[in-house]
Design a protein around this motif. Structure first.
Motif, PDB file in Angstrom:
ATOM      1  N   PRO A  39      -2.628 -13.538  -3.298  1.00 50.82           N
ATOM      2  CA  PRO A  39      -3.090 -14.896  -3.612  1.00 50.82           C
ATOM      3  C   PRO A  39      -3.441 -15.717  -2.370  1.00 50.82           C
ATOM      4  O   PRO A  39      -3.072 -15.372  -1.248  1.00 50.82           O
ATOM      5  N   GLU A  40      -4.121 -16.793  -2.641  1.00 54.87           N
ATOM      6  CA  GLU A  40      -4.335 -17.811  -1.620  1.00 54.87           C
ATOM      7  C   GLU A  40      -3.083 -18.679  -1.573  1.00 54.87           C
ATOM      8  O   GLU A  40      -2.161 -18.506  -2.359  1.00 54.87           O
ATOM      9  N   LEU A  41      -3.065 -19.633  -0.694  1.00 53.48           N
ATOM     10  CA  LEU A  41      -1.923 -20.535  -0.581  1.00 53.48           C
ATOM     11  C   LEU A  41      -1.709 -21.285  -1.889  1.00 53.48           C
ATOM     12  O   LEU A  41      -2.641 -21.501  -2.655  1.00 53.48           O
ATOM     13  N   THR A  42      -0.475 -21.708  -2.121  1.00 55.22           N
ATOM     14  CA  THR A  42      -0.113 -22.325  -3.385  1.00 55.22           C
ATOM     15  C   THR A  42       0.808 -23.507  -3.147  1.00 55.22           C
ATOM     16  O   THR A  42       1.287 -23.718  -2.034  1.00 55.22           O
ATOM     17  N   ASP A  43       1.082 -24.249  -4.215  1.00 52.74           N
ATOM     18  CA  ASP A  43       1.979 -25.391  -4.108  1.00 52.74           C
ATOM     19  C   ASP A  43       3.398 -25.060  -4.557  1.00 52.74           C
ATOM     20  O   ASP A  43       4.279 -25.909  -4.521  1.00 52.74           O
ATOM     21  N   LYS A  44       3.637 -23.838  -4.990  1.00 55.84           N
ATOM     22  CA  LYS A  44       4.988 -23.432  -5.393  1.00 55.84           C
ATOM     23  C   LYS A  44       5.863 -23.316  -4.154  1.00 55.84           C
ATOM     24  O   LYS A  44       5.381 -23.087  -3.052  1.00 55.84           O
ATOM     25  N   GLN A  45       7.188 -23.444  -4.343  1.00 59.80           N
ATOM     26  CA  GLN A  45       8.090 -23.376  -3.193  1.00 59.80           C
ATOM     27  C   GLN A  45       8.473 -21.959  -2.818  1.00 59.80           C
ATOM     28  O   GLN A  45       8.706 -21.672  -1.656  1.00 59.80           O
ATOM     29  N   ILE A  46       8.527 -21.067  -3.785  1.00 58.39           N
ATOM     30  CA  ILE A  46       8.873 -19.677  -3.506  1.00 58.39           C
ATOM     31  C   ILE A  46       7.741 -18.792  -4.000  1.00 58.39           C
ATOM     32  O   ILE A  46       7.323 -18.885  -5.153  1.00 58.39           O
ATOM     33  N   ILE A  47       7.269 -17.936  -3.101  1.00 56.02           N
ATOM     34  CA  ILE A  47       6.208 -16.993  -3.424  1.00 56.02           C
ATOM     35  C   ILE A  47       6.751 -15.597  -3.180  1.00 56.02           C
ATOM     36  O   ILE A  47       7.310 -15.309  -2.131  1.00 56.02           O
ATOM     37  N   VAL A  48       6.579 -14.726  -4.168  1.00 58.16           N
ATOM     38  CA  VAL A  48       6.986 -13.332  -4.037  1.00 58.16           C
ATOM     39  C   VAL A  48       5.730 -12.468  -4.129  1.00 58.16           C
ATOM     40  O   VAL A  48       4.957 -12.595  -5.077  1.00 58.16           O
ATOM     41  N   LEU A  49       5.552 -11.623  -3.123  1.00 58.51           N
ATOM     42  CA  LEU A  49       4.471 -10.639  -3.128  1.00 58.51           C
ATOM     43  C   LEU A  49       5.120  -9.270  -3.234  1.00 58.51           C
ATOM     44  O   LEU A  49       5.802  -8.824  -2.310  1.00 58.51           O
ATOM     45  N   GLU A  50       4.913  -8.614  -4.354  1.00 57.61           N
ATOM     46  CA  GLU A  50       5.575  -7.342  -4.654  1.00 57.61           C
ATOM     47  C   GLU A  50       4.563  -6.200  -4.659  1.00 57.61           C
ATOM     48  O   GLU A  50       3.487  -6.324  -5.232  1.00 57.61           O
ATOM     49  N   GLY A  51       4.939  -5.093  -4.029  1.00 53.55           N
ATOM     50  CA  GLY A  51       4.079  -3.913  -4.019  1.00 53.55           C
ATOM     51  C   GLY A  51       3.166  -3.869  -2.810  1.00 53.55           C
ATOM     52  O   GLY A  51       2.018  -3.426  -2.913  1.00 53.55           O
ATOM     53  N   ILE A  52       3.690  -4.279  -1.670  1.00 59.06           N
ATOM     54  CA  ILE A  52       2.900  -4.323  -0.442  1.00 59.06           C
ATOM     55  C   ILE A  52       2.204  -2.982  -0.189  1.00 59.06           C
ATOM     56  O   ILE A  52       1.042  -2.931   0.189  1.00 59.06           O
ATOM     57  N   GLU A  53       2.940  -1.887  -0.435  1.00 59.18           N
ATOM     58  CA  GLU A  53       2.375  -0.558  -0.164  1.00 59.18           C
ATOM     59  C   GLU A  53       1.141  -0.266  -1.023  1.00 59.18           C
ATOM     60  O   GLU A  53       0.238   0.465  -0.598  1.00 59.18           O
ATOM     61  N   VAL A  54       1.067  -0.853  -2.210  1.00 55.57           N
ATOM     62  CA  VAL A  54      -0.101  -0.656  -3.076  1.00 55.57           C
ATOM     63  C   VAL A  54      -1.302  -1.395  -2.511  1.00 55.57           C
ATOM     64  O   VAL A  54      -2.415  -0.850  -2.467  1.00 55.57           O
ATOM     65  N   TRP A  55      -1.089  -2.632  -2.066  1.00 52.33           N
ATOM     66  CA  TRP A  55      -2.190  -3.378  -1.449  1.00 52.33           C
ATOM     67  C   TRP A  55      -2.669  -2.681  -0.183  1.00 52.33           C
ATOM     68  O   TRP A  55      -3.872  -2.634   0.081  1.00 52.33           O
ATOM     69  N   ILE A  56      -1.739  -2.108   0.588  1.00 48.57           N
ATOM     70  CA  ILE A  56      -2.133  -1.369   1.795  1.00 48.57           C
ATOM     71  C   ILE A  56      -2.973  -0.156   1.403  1.00 48.57           C
ATOM     72  O   ILE A  56      -4.000   0.119   2.030  1.00 48.57           O
ATOM     73  N   ARG A  57      -2.555   0.546   0.379  1.00 50.94           N
ATOM     74  CA  ARG A  57      -3.309   1.737  -0.069  1.00 50.94           C
ATOM     75  C   ARG A  57      -4.734   1.353  -0.454  1.00 50.94           C
ATOM     76  O   ARG A  57      -5.698   2.053  -0.118  1.00 50.94           O
ATOM     77  N   GLN A  58      -4.878   0.254  -1.178  1.00 51.96           N
ATOM     78  CA  GLN A  58      -6.207  -0.204  -1.572  1.00 51.96           C
ATOM     79  C   GLN A  58      -7.055  -0.529  -0.347  1.00 51.96           C
ATOM     80  O   GLN A  58      -8.245  -0.201  -0.301  1.00 51.96           O
ATOM     81  N   MET A  59      -6.440  -1.160   0.643  1.00 55.44           N
ATOM     82  CA  MET A  59      -7.179  -1.543   1.851  1.00 55.44           C
ATOM     83  C   MET A  59      -7.631  -0.333   2.659  1.00 55.44           C
ATOM     84  O   MET A  59      -8.770  -0.291   3.123  1.00 55.44           O
TER      85      MET A  59
END
Length: 142
Positions: A39-59
């Protein structure tokens, strides 16, 4: 920034939910496992990004490993800047450990595994806190 790693299906997500009391707090959870985009930046206080290895694989399917690593450095710096704008903000990154076991036969899988390891090293270096979760048990690394 808080980086959480450990084996696949070892309870990382549940541990993060309990650690941050996410059932009670307003937060945003983005999961590569469910097809979410980073995601882009947000106004929520806690952001969780899950599955980093999947995004790396796509890249790494579209760009070279070193470019992917630099892209992740840029992403993490952006989120760290966002986090530093308010002491209530927290970015939590969850990535499965894919470094154990047999080295993949396919070159593209080896590149993915190596790149994931390099990105994780960069994240650990920059994170305020790092935890490893195995079978639901946390081991604080940093």
């Amino acid at each position: 920034m808080h980086f959480v790693t450990g084996g696949a299906f070892n309870g990382k997500s549940e541990w993060v939910k309990k650690q941050y009391h996410l059932d009670d707090l307003e937060h945003s959870w983005y999961s590569a496992y469910k097809g979410d985009e980073i995601p882009e930046l947000t106004d929520k206080q806690i952001i969780v990004l899950e599955g980093i290895e999947v995004w790396i694989r796509q890249m790494v399917q579209n760009i070279q490993a070193d470019v992917c690593r630099q892209e992740w450095l840029s992403i993490s710096q952006k989120w760290m800047k966002w986090e530093s704008g308010d002491q209530q903000r927290k970015i939590v990154l969850i990535g499965s450990d894919i470094s154990k076991g047999i080295v993949p036969m396919a070159a593209k899988d080896r590149v993915w595994r190596d790149t994931t390891g390099w990105v994780y090293q960069d994240l650990v270096l920059r994170a305020d806190r790092v935890d490893m979760i195995w079978y639901g048990i946390c081991q604080k690394l940093k």
